[in-house]
Design a protein around this motif. Sequence first.
Motif: not given
Length: 453
Positions: A287, A309, A372-373, A375-376
């Motif tokens: 990614k 990212y 991802e935590r 990003l969220n």
Amino acid sequence: MQLPNTLNTPSFLQKLHWVADPVGYMESAAQKYPDLFTAEIVGFGDTAVFVQHPKALQEILTNDRKKFAALGEPNKTLEPLVGNFSVIMLEGERHKRRRQLLMPPFHGDRMKAYGKLICNLVEKIFSQLPKNQSFSARTTMQQISLEVILQAVFGLSEGERYQKLKRLLILITDLFESSFTSAFIYFSFLQKDLGAWSPWGKFVRIRQQIDKLLYAEIAERRLKADPNRIDILSLLMSAQDEQGKSMSDRELRDEMMTLLLAGQETTASAMAWGLYWIHRLPEVREKLLQEINTLDDSASPMSIVQLPYLTAVCNEILRISPVAMLTFPRVVQEPTELLGYALEPRTILMGCIYLLHQREDLYPQHQQFLPERFLNRQFSPYEFMPFGGGVRRCIGDALAPFEIKLVLATIVSRYQLALVDHRPEQPQRRGITLAPKSGVKLRFCGELGEYKQ
């Protein structure tokens, strides 16, 4: 004085446990007292209340001069390393004025000037790695971070003084690479100069040689002032506070030692952890590579560090493997309450960064590396604080992530690496910080394009 949630282990055993295995010490205490506990540790005032609840941390860090004062005195553990005139050791108005002098070179346009330097240093050092052989990520990242410090902070990139300083700085930081040798920082009775071959004697002699080089460089700059230089030492030498006063040679020396030891050590460990997680989890690397490849070859360093990212990966590195375990201490000024516990004046409080970052209620599946935590969800400065907080937040809080992102992005986009040992990497004390125990062993497979062929 009654202190909250006091651990019942004998004081000396606590101190030994804290020095030898700080992660085990903190985790075992947090199992019993998840929000705060009273610890008997060496350094930072011996008896201290560890605080790892975000609400309590917010209260402590936003009431610095009222209920909770930030004092330099409990930082005396660091005095042999950085000196008495480092910003770390100062208090009150002296600390505020020093920070005002130190902050500008680490922000704004100055960062752009350091970007290309960082990328070039990665390429230079990786070009010297033997193909298909293993190497220590921690050692290689230390080479990069040391070069960044020497060139960006000191403006040194060649010459005899540069070579000597580089060699000595590696020697002095490696003296405290294990829990055993780190004990010399914490236990003053071990700080005896018993000759050149004794641990503390070796440290004192290396420090003396570094001092000689630093003072010689400062003296030379004063004689040959160059207004075009943009390295941090030159900028600090020309800076003046509100009263028109410049920093003395001793003050400059102590700030340079702080930047040299704190800056390159912590960043090197964070980047080594980054390489570990990126190559342990192929999906993260893929990614990351896909995101970096959305930029063209002429992308500026500033556009690289803004990638979402990549930023999330950097944050998760600093979350799951924080290099700094604790904030600088706060001292209670008047009778007060914290999370319902009564605190008396002179009680020392430590914000526990490590335990804060491991809270399951903040970070579900906290033992998993999940970029991802970030990003969220947006975390507050009291939920995610790898650089501390309040008036003693780390001065390198902009330069360090900038460097980490550029180094990792350059490595991932240009080189193929593979983990040599797939066993989980464990954190180990290295001086006052945490570093990967094995140093993260990687194999250099070659440049990415070459590897794909």
